[in-house]
Enzyme design. Structure first.
Site, mmCIF file in Angstrom:
data_model
loop_
_atom_site.group_PDB
_atom_site.id
_atom_site.type_symbol
_atom_site.label_atom_id
_atom_site.label_comp_id
_atom_site.label_asym_id
_atom_site.label_seq_id
_atom_site.Cartn_x
_atom_site.Cartn_y
_atom_site.Cartn_z
ATOM 1 N N HIS A 58 0.736 -1.328 -0.146
ATOM 2 C CA HIS A 58 0.050 -0.023 -0.163
ATOM 3 C C HIS A 58 0.886 1.267 -0.068
ATOM 4 C CE1 HIS A 58 -3.692 -2.427 1.153
ATOM 5 N NE2 HIS A 58 -2.886 -3.112 1.599
ATOM 6 N N GLU A 82 10.597 5.183 -18.513
ATOM 7 C CA GLU A 82 9.224 5.921 -18.765
ATOM 8 C C GLU A 82 9.045 5.649 -20.213
ATOM 9 O OE1 GLU A 82 10.356 10.066 -16.426
ATOM 10 O OE2 GLU A 82 11.086 9.565 -18.643
ATOM 11 N N LYS A 133 19.723 17.808 -13.684
ATOM 12 C CA LYS A 133 18.463 16.566 -13.391
ATOM 13 C C LYS A 133 18.325 15.606 -14.248
ATOM 14 C CE LYS A 133 13.439 16.783 -12.516
ATOM 15 N NZ LYS A 133 13.072 15.628 -13.253
ATOM 16 N N SER A 156 15.939 17.343 -18.126
ATOM 17 C CA SER A 156 15.510 18.944 -17.956
ATOM 18 C C SER A 156 15.976 19.971 -18.739
ATOM 19 C CB SER A 156 15.261 19.214 -16.430
ATOM 20 O OG SER A 156 14.536 20.680 -16.462
#
Length: 458
Positions: free
Chosen positions: A186, A329, A322, A316
């Site tokens: 969870h 992805e 970054k 980025s």
């Protein structure tokens, strides 16, 4: 551009002189200017393998002049070696069942065979219907081509790629076997486990995915070829389908066989739907793995930071330094696309009416697209992500030691309710479970060490 006049059963059509296609393909090109999508080279290859096999079977059975048959086979061999692929021009969204696609193949093969015998394109000395399509219908050749193309792509490309991914995940499971971390259910802290166990689960998911695909792909071995228009085999001599499929197997080495019921094989595309469903299931597994990677690499300062993925590119255009989990992805986007393709395949599979499913071109395209992007995606994900994953062992150990759910191991000694009290007090006082148990003198230090042995708990 210069044109020749070609004709079909409707009348005359202007066809570019340099084209190998004929009147029916030209009509389709003019009628269906819908998209930039064409059926894939894998499908064209399957069509040509089929046409080649049928020509050889027809020659063997004295249904086709051997000179014409040999020219058809020679033309097919050229296409199988990569020539004339630009001559297959019919849009994906075309006449139902793939009649235009079938005639595109018939016309290109016929006109090249005419040239091989010294004739001139369009003279019909080798006829696309009477010779190249002899003993065939769109209704049995298109489903046969779907099965050939899909099984070739699955066997020769997809399964090897997925097996490499499975191998890489198993290797990481072994590499990370000594690293203890906190489990999570969870998205909340759970009992400790080993990072190797987590990766072992990923490997098993992929192993099961391979098994499901291989099992479902067995249905593709049954071919509709020989059923002709509706399954009766009209205009086909005895032994034709067996001979043709023998010649298909000589090229593919995939053990195709005649369908047990040719009427079913023409009416229904359930085998295709079944395979697509197995691919969707694999995509579901890959989505879970990619999602987990993205969570476990999150940070590096405000996330989990348990894994380090290979740095592939800047993350980025505005935030310097970054780095994003780009391969995970990418895999997520592939899986979303596979699921969308599967919906199209299953919905088209529902659309068969009476003796034929006319949605076959769409089913062929999206099934092959699923196979293609899973193949290339798995290879890229394996090589540019999984093989280079590193574990942040220090962080993993820290989380394993600080997870409050190690209290679960104490329930055998102090009971569930008392353990729940310990957990609440530890959290409220920002203490570890160990510190709270010792403070309350619930267990001796020796017994507590034994109960909270993290490696033993995994």
């Amino acid at each position: 551009m210069k044109y020749r006049l070609d004709h079909d059963s409707i009348g005359e059509v202007k066809v570019p002189n340099e084209a190998y296609w004929g009147a029916q393909t030209q009509r389709a090109a003019e009628n269906f200017q819908i998209s930039s999508l064409k059926l894939q080279p894998a499908f064209i290859r399957a069509q040509v393998i089929l046409k080649r096999a049928c020509a050889k079977a027809n020659v063997d059975l004295k249904q086709l002049d051997s000179k014409i048959g040999k020219a058809i086979v020679a033309a097919c061999d050229e296409i199988l070696n990569g020539k004339l692929l630009d001559q297959f021009i019919v849009d994906l969204y075309q006449a139902g069942a793939g009649t235009s696609q079938n005639m595109n193949a018939n016309e290109v093969i016929a006109n090249r065979a005419i040239e091989i015998l010294g004739g001139k394109r369009g003279d019909n000395s080798i006829h696309p219907n009477d010779h190249v399509n002899r003993g065939q219908s769109t209704n049995d050749t298109i489903p046969t081509a779907i099965h050939i193309a899909a099984l070739e792509e699955i066997t020769n490309k997809l399964i090897p790629a997925i097996k490499e991914l499975h191998k890489a995940l198993k290797a990481k499971a072994r590499e990370f076997d000594s690293i203890v971390k906190s489990g999570r259910t969870h998205l909340q802290d759970a009992v400790p486990m080993r990072l190797g166990q987590e990766f072992g689960a990923y490997a098993r998911m992929i192993e099961l995915g391979i098994e499901r695909i291989e099992q479902s792909a067995e249905g593709l071995r049954e071919l509709a070829l020989g059923g002709n228009a509706v399954g009766t085999g009209i205009n086909t001599p005895k032994g034709y389908k067996e001979l043709a499929i023998k010649y298909i197997n000589e090229v593919t080495q995939l053990d195709f066989r005649p369908a047990k019921d040719l009427f079913e094989a023409i009416q229904n595309r359930d085998a295709v739907v079944h395979v697509s469903g197995a691919l969707r299931t694999l995509a579901t597994s890959l989505t879970k793995i990619a999602d987990d990677f993205r969570l476990l690499v999150s940070g590096p300062k405000t996330g989990f930071d348990e894994l380090k993925l290979p740095v592939m590119q800047p993350g980025s255009s505005i935030m310097p330094g970054k780095v994003n989990p780009v391969m995970a992805e990418m895999m997520n986007m592939i899986c979303i696309s596979v699921m969308a393709c599967d919906y199209a395949v299953s919905r088209a599979g529902q659309s068969g009416q009476l003796e034929l499913n006319v949605m076959m071109p769409v089913m062929a395209y999206y099934l092959l697209h699923e196979i293609e992007i899973l193949t290339t995606g798995a290879t890229t994900f394996t090589e540019k992500c999984v093989q280079g994953i590193e574990a942040n062992e220090e962080i993993c150990q820290k989380y394993a030691e600080s997870t409050p759910q190690v209290v679960t191991a104490l329930t055998l000694f102090i009971g569930y309710e008392k353990a729940a009290e310990v957990l609440k007090e530890a959290l409220a006082n920002n203490m570890t479970i160990r510190e709270m148990v010792l403070m309350r003198k619930l267990l001796s230090e020796e017994k507590l060490d034994e109960a909270l042995d993290l490696r033993k708990l995994t």
